[in-house]
Design an enzyme around this catalytic site. Structure first.
Site, short mmCIF file in Angstrom:
data_model
loop_
_atom_site.label_atom_id
_atom_site.label_comp_id
_atom_site.label_asym_id
_atom_site.label_seq_id
_atom_site.Cartn_x
_atom_site.Cartn_y
_atom_site.Cartn_z
N GLU A 130 0.83 -1.21 0.00
CA GLU A 130 0.00 0.00 0.00
C GLU A 130 0.87 1.26 0.00
O GLU A 130 0.49 2.28 -0.57
CB GLU A 130 -0.93 0.01 1.21
CG GLU A 130 -2.05 -1.00 1.16
CD GLU A 130 -3.09 -0.66 0.12
OE1 GLU A 130 -4.12 -0.07 0.46
OE2 GLU A 130 -2.87 -0.99 -1.07
N THR A 183 -5.73 7.88 -4.51
CA THR A 183 -5.81 7.94 -3.04
C THR A 183 -4.96 9.07 -2.49
O THR A 183 -5.38 9.80 -1.58
CB THR A 183 -5.36 6.60 -2.43
OG1 THR A 183 -6.18 5.56 -2.94
CG2 THR A 183 -5.47 6.64 -0.92
#
Length: 310
Positions: A130, A183
Site C-alpha cells: 500500500e 488515493t
C-alpha cells in the site's frame, strides 16, 4: 514448478465515521492471480490482464510484486515467483484495488510454501505494498481483503486488528462511477487537524457503529453512519454526491457514504432487495449526470482472500 490461483475481494474502507480504522470486504468484484514458484530468485510479473497496460510489470513497483517480495524475504525462501494478475477491480476506484492484488498474491505464495504464516502475519507485507500504491502503509483495505469480514484497525504501533461480528442480513451496495480518484490526491485535501467538537462526534459514531454491528441495532448503525471529518471535504470530488446520498436513503438505505477515498459510493441496507433498489436509485443520479457507473450488491464477505480450484 507448482502454481496456485487465488482471489481477493474489493473492500470498503473508512465506512463513513471510521477513517483509516474501519473496513469490510464485499463479495464482488475481486482480483485474481496465478502464482508459480520458480528456482530463480526474485519476482517476475509475466502478465497483467484488465488494466489496459497502465500498471507496472516491474515487481518492485507493483503492489502484488512488492507483497510477494516481502514475503519471500521474511520466510527466507530459496524460491522465486512468477505472477499473472487478472485486474478485475477498476483503478483509483475507492474499492481497495491495490489491496486486492496484494492480498490475492500473498495467500497464493503462502499456500505454495505450505502456509507458514497466518493471515494476520501476512498483513505487514500487504501494508508495504500500500505504501507503494499511495504513499501510506494503511491497513483498512488490506486487512478486510485478507481476513474477510468487518475489520477494526485499533492501532499501528504495534499493529492491532480485530474483526467485528456483523448481522447476517446486512447488505452493501457499491456504485462505481467511471471516474478515477488517486488515493494520495484524496488524502492531500484533508485537513491536518480537526476541531475537538468534530472529534467527539466522530468518536461517538465509531463507538456506536461497533455496538450497532454487534448487538445488532440497525437504528444505531444508521445514526452512526455519519462522517464529519473526511466526507465534507472529499464529497466535492464526487459529482452529485449529496443528491445521490439523499436518494439512497430515500430508497431505504440505513446510510450512505464514500467508499475509501472515492469516487465509489457505498450504502448499507437490511435486505438484498432494498440494496438493489438503492443501487438503482444511486445509478439513476449518475445517469442524470451523464456518468456511466457499475453497481455491485453483496453481503459482507466473511472469507476474504481465497485459494481457487482449477
Amino acid at each position: 514448478m507448482k502454481s496456485i490461483k487465488a482471489s481477493a475481494p474489493a473492500t470498503v474502507a473508512n465506512v463513513s465515521c471510521g477513517f483509516d480504522i474501519f473496513g469490510f470486504a464485499v463479495e464482488a468484484p475481486a482480483d485474481e492471480v496465478i502464482v508459480t514458484l520458480t528456482d530463480k530468485p526474485g519476482v517476475t510479473i509475466t502478465k497483467i490482464i484488465g488494466d489496459d497496460g497502465r500498471l507496472p510489470l516491474e515487481a518492485s513497483k507493483n503492489t502484488c510484486g512488492v507483497a510477494v517480495l516481502e514475503f519471500l524475504k521474511a520466510v527466507n525462501s530459496k524460491y522465486g515467483a512468477e505472477i499473472i494478475l487478472y485486474k478485475n477491480l477498476p483503478l483509483g476506484s475507492g474499492m481497495g484495488s491495490s489491496a486486492a492484488s496484494s492480498a490475492a498474491a500473498l495467500v497464493a505464495i503462502n499456500e505454495l510454501h505450505g502456509n507458514p504464516l497466518t493471515r494476520e502475519q501476512l498483513l505487514p507485507f500487504a501494508m508495504e505494498s500500500e505504501r507503494i500504491a499511495c504513499g501510506s502503509a494503511h491497513a483498512d483495505n488490506v486487512a478486510p481483503s485478507l481476513l474477510g469480514g468487518f475489520v477494526l484497525i485499533r492501532g499501528y504501533a504495534p499493529l492491532d486488528v480485530a474483526t467485528i461480528p456483523t448481522p447476517a442480513n446486512l447488505f452493501c451496495t457499491l456504485v462505481h462511477p467511471h471516474l478515477e480518484l488517486k488515493t494520495e490526491d484524496s488524502r492531500r485535501v484533508l485537513k491536518p487537524t480537526i476541531p475537538i467538537k468534530d472529534a467527539i462526534t466522530q468518536w461517538g459514531n465509531i463507538a456506536g457503529m461497533v455496538v450497532g454491528l454487534m448487538k445488532p441495532d440497525y437504528g444505531l448503525i444508521q445514526r452512526s453512519l455519519n462522517d464529519v471529518v473526511a466526507e465534507p471535504i472529499r464529497s466535492v470530488l464526487i459529482p452529485g454526491f449529496y443528491t445521490i446520498k439523499e436518494e439512497a436513503i430515500k430508497a431505504g438505505a440505513l446510510g450512505c457514504g464514500i467508499s475509501g477515498s472515492g469516487p465509489t459510493i457505498f450504502a448499507l441496507s437490511t435486505e438484498r432487495t432494498i440494496a438493489q433498489t438503492v443501487g438503482e436509485a444511486m445509478q439513476k443520479q449518475f445517469d442524470l449526470l451523464q456518468l456511466k457507473s457499475d453497481v455491485f450488491v453483496s453481503k459482507i464477505n466473511g472469507e476474504g482472500a481465497m485459494i481457487l480450484k482449477g
